[in-house]
Structures are given as C-alpha cells and as structure tokens.
Write a protein that holds these residues in place. Sequence first.
Motif, PDB file in Angstrom:
ATOM      1  N   HIS A 120       8.364  20.383  11.485  1.00  0.00           N
ATOM      2  CA  HIS A 120       6.905  20.277  11.440  1.00  0.00           C
ATOM      3  C   HIS A 120       6.270  21.066  12.578  1.00  0.00           C
ATOM      4  CE1 HIS A 120       3.046  18.589  10.468  1.00  0.00           C
ATOM      5  NE2 HIS A 120       2.938  17.970  11.631  1.00  0.00           N
ATOM      6  N   ARG A 121       6.859  20.980  13.747  1.00  0.00           N
ATOM      7  CA  ARG A 121       6.327  21.721  14.896  1.00  0.00           C
ATOM      8  C   ARG A 121       6.492  23.228  14.702  1.00  0.00           C
ATOM      9  NH1 ARG A 121       8.012  18.478  20.429  1.00  0.00           N
ATOM     10  NH2 ARG A 121       7.297  16.389  19.793  1.00  0.00           N
ATOM     11  N   LEU A 175     -11.298  28.664  12.773  1.00  0.00           N
ATOM     12  CA  LEU A 175      -9.992  28.379  12.184  1.00  0.00           C
ATOM     13  C   LEU A 175      -8.926  28.271  13.272  1.00  0.00           C
ATOM     14  CD1 LEU A 175      -9.244  28.204   9.089  1.00  0.00           C
ATOM     15  CD2 LEU A 175      -8.247  30.461   9.377  1.00  0.00           C
ATOM     16  N   LEU A 176      -8.946  29.211  14.203  1.00  0.00           N
ATOM     17  CA  LEU A 176      -7.978  29.191  15.295  1.00  0.00           C
ATOM     18  C   LEU A 176      -8.196  27.982  16.200  1.00  0.00           C
ATOM     19  CD1 LEU A 176      -5.708  30.532  16.907  1.00  0.00           C
ATOM     20  CD2 LEU A 176      -7.447  31.924  18.056  1.00  0.00           C
ATOM     21  N   ALA A 177      -9.456  27.669  16.502  1.00  0.00           N
ATOM     22  CA  ALA A 177      -9.745  26.507  17.345  1.00  0.00           C
ATOM     23  C   ALA A 177      -9.280  25.219  16.665  1.00  0.00           C
ATOM     24  CB  ALA A 177     -11.241  26.440  17.648  1.00  0.00           C
ATOM     25  N   GLN A 213      -5.602  20.657  16.359  1.00  0.00           N
ATOM     26  CA  GLN A 213      -4.675  19.844  15.595  1.00  0.00           C
ATOM     27  C   GLN A 213      -3.310  19.777  16.275  1.00  0.00           C
ATOM     28  OE1 GLN A 213      -4.887  17.727  13.437  1.00  0.00           O
ATOM     29  NE2 GLN A 213      -3.392  17.824  11.783  1.00  0.00           N
ATOM     30  N   GLY A 214      -2.855  20.900  16.815  1.00  0.00           N
ATOM     31  CA  GLY A 214      -1.588  20.884  17.535  1.00  0.00           C
ATOM     32  C   GLY A 214      -1.639  20.015  18.780  1.00  0.00           C
ATOM     33  N   CYS A 215      -2.753  20.080  19.508  1.00  0.00           N
ATOM     34  CA  CYS A 215      -2.909  19.234  20.697  1.00  0.00           C
ATOM     35  C   CYS A 215      -2.955  17.755  20.330  1.00  0.00           C
ATOM     36  CB  CYS A 215      -4.161  19.638  21.460  1.00  0.00           C
ATOM     37  SG  CYS A 215      -4.062  21.261  22.252  1.00  0.00           S
ATOM     38  N   ARG A 267      -0.689   5.373  18.025  1.00  0.00           N
ATOM     39  CA  ARG A 267      -0.801   5.423  16.572  1.00  0.00           C
ATOM     40  C   ARG A 267      -2.207   5.813  16.128  1.00  0.00           C
ATOM     41  NH1 ARG A 267       3.290   3.155  13.568  1.00  0.00           N
ATOM     42  NH2 ARG A 267       1.834   2.791  11.847  1.00  0.00           N
ATOM     43  N   THR A 268      -3.211   5.521  16.948  1.00  0.00           N
ATOM     44  CA  THR A 268      -4.575   5.918  16.592  1.00  0.00           C
ATOM     45  C   THR A 268      -4.698   7.441  16.576  1.00  0.00           C
ATOM     46  OG1 THR A 268      -5.480   3.891  17.555  1.00  0.00           O
ATOM     47  CG2 THR A 268      -7.009   5.715  17.205  1.00  0.00           C
ATOM     48  N   LEU A 269      -4.092   8.089  17.553  1.00  0.00           N
ATOM     49  CA  LEU A 269      -4.086   9.558  17.556  1.00  0.00           C
ATOM     50  C   LEU A 269      -3.339  10.114  16.345  1.00  0.00           C
ATOM     51  CD1 LEU A 269      -3.525  10.476  21.319  1.00  0.00           C
ATOM     52  CD2 LEU A 269      -5.586  10.809  19.956  1.00  0.00           C
ATOM     53  N   ALA A 270      -2.298   9.403  15.919  1.00  0.00           N
ATOM     54  CA  ALA A 270      -1.574   9.824  14.716  1.00  0.00           C
ATOM     55  C   ALA A 270      -2.480   9.751  13.494  1.00  0.00           C
ATOM     56  CB  ALA A 270      -0.340   8.945  14.517  1.00  0.00           C
ATOM     57  N   MET A 271      -3.328   8.727  13.436  1.00  0.00           N
ATOM     58  CA  MET A 271      -4.264   8.595  12.325  1.00  0.00           C
ATOM     59  C   MET A 271      -5.299   9.723  12.353  1.00  0.00           C
ATOM     60  SD  MET A 271      -6.888   5.488  11.464  1.00  0.00           S
ATOM     61  CE  MET A 271      -7.897   5.944  12.867  1.00  0.00           C
ATOM     62  N   VAL A 272      -5.832  10.018  13.539  1.00  0.00           N
ATOM     63  CA  VAL A 272      -6.803  11.114  13.662  1.00  0.00           C
ATOM     64  C   VAL A 272      -6.140  12.443  13.303  1.00  0.00           C
ATOM     65  CG1 VAL A 272      -8.325  12.335  15.255  1.00  0.00           C
ATOM     66  CG2 VAL A 272      -8.111   9.849  15.393  1.00  0.00           C
ATOM     67  N   HIS A 273      -4.902  12.627  13.741  1.00  0.00           N
ATOM     68  CA  HIS A 273      -4.130  13.826  13.409  1.00  0.00           C
ATOM     69  C   HIS A 273      -3.997  13.966  11.894  1.00  0.00           C
ATOM     70  CE1 HIS A 273      -1.231  17.010  14.098  1.00  0.00           C
ATOM     71  NE2 HIS A 273      -0.328  16.397  13.348  1.00  0.00           N
ATOM     72  N   GLY A 274      -3.777  12.845  11.212  1.00  0.00           N
ATOM     73  CA  GLY A 274      -3.666  12.873   9.753  1.00  0.00           C
ATOM     74  C   GLY A 274      -4.981  13.157   9.056  1.00  0.00           C
ATOM     75  N   CYS A 275      -6.103  12.875   9.698  1.00  0.00           N
ATOM     76  CA  CYS A 275      -7.415  13.160   9.102  1.00  0.00           C
ATOM     77  C   CYS A 275      -7.866  14.595   9.363  1.00  0.00           C
ATOM     78  CB  CYS A 275      -8.462  12.185   9.648  1.00  0.00           C
ATOM     79  SG  CYS A 275      -8.238  10.464   9.151  1.00  0.00           S
ATOM     80  N   VAL A 276      -7.472  15.162  10.484  1.00  0.00           N
ATOM     81  CA  VAL A 276      -7.889  16.520  10.828  1.00  0.00           C
ATOM     82  C   VAL A 276      -7.115  17.544  10.004  1.00  0.00           C
ATOM     83  CG1 VAL A 276      -7.997  18.232  12.694  1.00  0.00           C
ATOM     84  CG2 VAL A 276      -8.632  15.861  13.131  1.00  0.00           C
ATOM     85  N   GLY A 277      -5.856  17.250   9.672  1.00  0.00           N
ATOM     86  CA  GLY A 277      -5.042  18.182   8.901  1.00  0.00           C
ATOM     87  C   GLY A 277      -5.675  18.594   7.584  1.00  0.00           C
TER      88      GLY A 277
END
Length: 354
Positions: free
Chosen positions: A80-81, A114-116, A121-123, A134-144
Amino acid sequence: MTGQQSTGAAASPPARGLHRLVVLAVCLVWPLIWVGGLVTTYDAGMAVPDWPGTYGYNLFLYPYKTWLLGPFDLFIEHGHRLLGAVVGIVAIAIVVVAYLRDPRRWVFFLSLGLLAAVIFQGCLGGMRVVLGDRTLAMVHGCVGPAFFALCAVTAVVTSRMWWREPSEDDAKARPIGYPLVGLIASLLAISYLQLVPGAQIRHVQPTTPPSQFTMTVAQHVMTALLLWVLSLLASWRLWRCGDLTLSRPGLVLVGLVTLQTVWGVATWVVNYGWPGFVGQVPSSSGYLIQAKGFVDSIIVTAHVAVGSLILAVSTMLVARILRVRGRRRQAQGVHDDVLATSNESLSPSAALSH
C-alpha cells in the motif's frame, strides 16, 4: 463545409500527454483504494510500526524477498505504501506537464491541488501509524475517495471531450437547466455522504455505544437507498439530453449503485451473519462467520472500492454536464445572433435603406 468543420470539430488538446498521465493516476488510485481496504479489513495498519520507512529501511530499498515472502499483513501494508508513493510520483509529473504544456493556468493550479491532496493523504496514513489513532484511520479512509474524485475531474478537463468546439447539433439540442445540474450535484453529495458512515462502521471505536453504532448503520442504509433512487432519476434525465458522454455514465452509475447494494448486503452477512428475519431458513443456522477469511475479505473490500468508484463517476458527471451545458448555451447564443442578423437583413426597413 469549412464552416461546419470549424464549429463542430473537436479541438486537439495541446498536451495529450497530460491527459494520459491523469488517466494513469486514475488507474493507479483505484487499486490503491483496494489495497487500502484490504489493510483495514485485515487490521494490517500497524504491520509496519515506523514511517515513512519500513523497519528502518528506505521505502524503496526494503528487501523484496522479506516483503513478498513475509506475513500477509506486511505484504499488503508495505505494498500500500509503495503504490501510494508511485501515485505521488505520477502527481509530480502531472504538475510539471501541466505547467509546461497546458495554456490554462487554472489546470496547473488544479494539478497542484492534486499533488497537495496526495501528500496530505500520505501524511494522514503516516500519522495514523505513528500515533496509532483509529480516528486518523477513519479520516484517511474518507480522504482517499475524495482524492480519487479529484483525479476524475482532472481527467475530464484534460480530455478531448472538454476541448470540443460548439457545433450545430449543440445549438439544436435541448438546453440543460439548473434542475438537472442540481440533481447531478446532489447525487455527488449523497455519494460522498454515504461513504462517511461506512468509514465510521469500518473504524468503529471500542468505546462506541451500541445505540450509536445502530444509528450509523441506519444512516448508511438510508443514504444508500436515496442514492439508488437519485441515480435512477438522474440516468433517465441524462438519457433525454441526447449526449452519449452523459447518458452512458448515467447508466454505468445505476449499475454501480445496484452492485454496491448487493455488496453491502453481502458485507453485512460476512461480518455479522444473516439478518434475523431469515433465521427460519434451514441453511442459515449453519452459517459460520470467519474472521479474515479470504473470500469474505474480498467481499468487504469490494464494497469499499465500488463506493469510491461511484463517487468518482458522479464527480465526472458533474464536470461533464457543466461543460456540455456551457457548450450548448454558447452554440445557441451564436445561433440566435445569426437568426437576428438574418431577420434584420430581410426586414422592410433594411430593404428600403438599400
């Protein structure tokens, strides 16, 4: 003949390579969402405890044998990384080509966005690992999915369809009013709002009370039903527009929402078992939920990935309908001016002046 060709022919984009790069990004981001969904399904987000490296190695220098032959959790998390890093490299190339080749400055700023977005998302993913939140994981899943939708918009505005000049067919076509544009925009909004409670369900906190979890599931189901109804209505309205660049994605959207509904029911079954109202079915009593089963994980991840695809198609439709609407209004305005000029030349006062 020359005049018809100049008004109806498709103008050639100045940088076809830019569009190809954006399409490549779209083709990479959807598998990235798939792999990210597998990471969540298998609870593999902490398989690699450090970031941005992997067990002290540079991301690209981690021993490939350890990655390929190691535990499956490590395989999908490190993969994934790597895939995310490749998307970042493609995003940098998009910015460079947009700056050098596309004359529209707003497209360059869109590529910067797009680059930003991919950096942000990577950060988010890295901070989720470093902080174990886990909250950051949820936000990560919404930004993707939102980043995927941004890639879809960029693909539309760099395509040949965007550059096509207004034609006589556009002047004769039915105008696209604000109600239809609003319908497609609401479809986009609902498709994203439907993803947010889904992310909350997948990253549910251990302290979440059952009543709140039930409410989140009910919100997810109700928005899914509303999305299905809106997609049917939008597809019918788009078909009446007489433009295949709008009607075909509308039909695809109906099919995706229907498939998403099927995946949603299957996801509930593999995660929580059969609903109570089918408890009388003989075969249901012997059903066993398997944690991290391969087939079950594919079903759950497919539900996540198709949801992101629905958002991307909805976003693409919004961009396309705005472009087609503007092109038709421009063509009809030119047509009305020509009619007015011809009527003036045939009027009695104009004849007497000659």
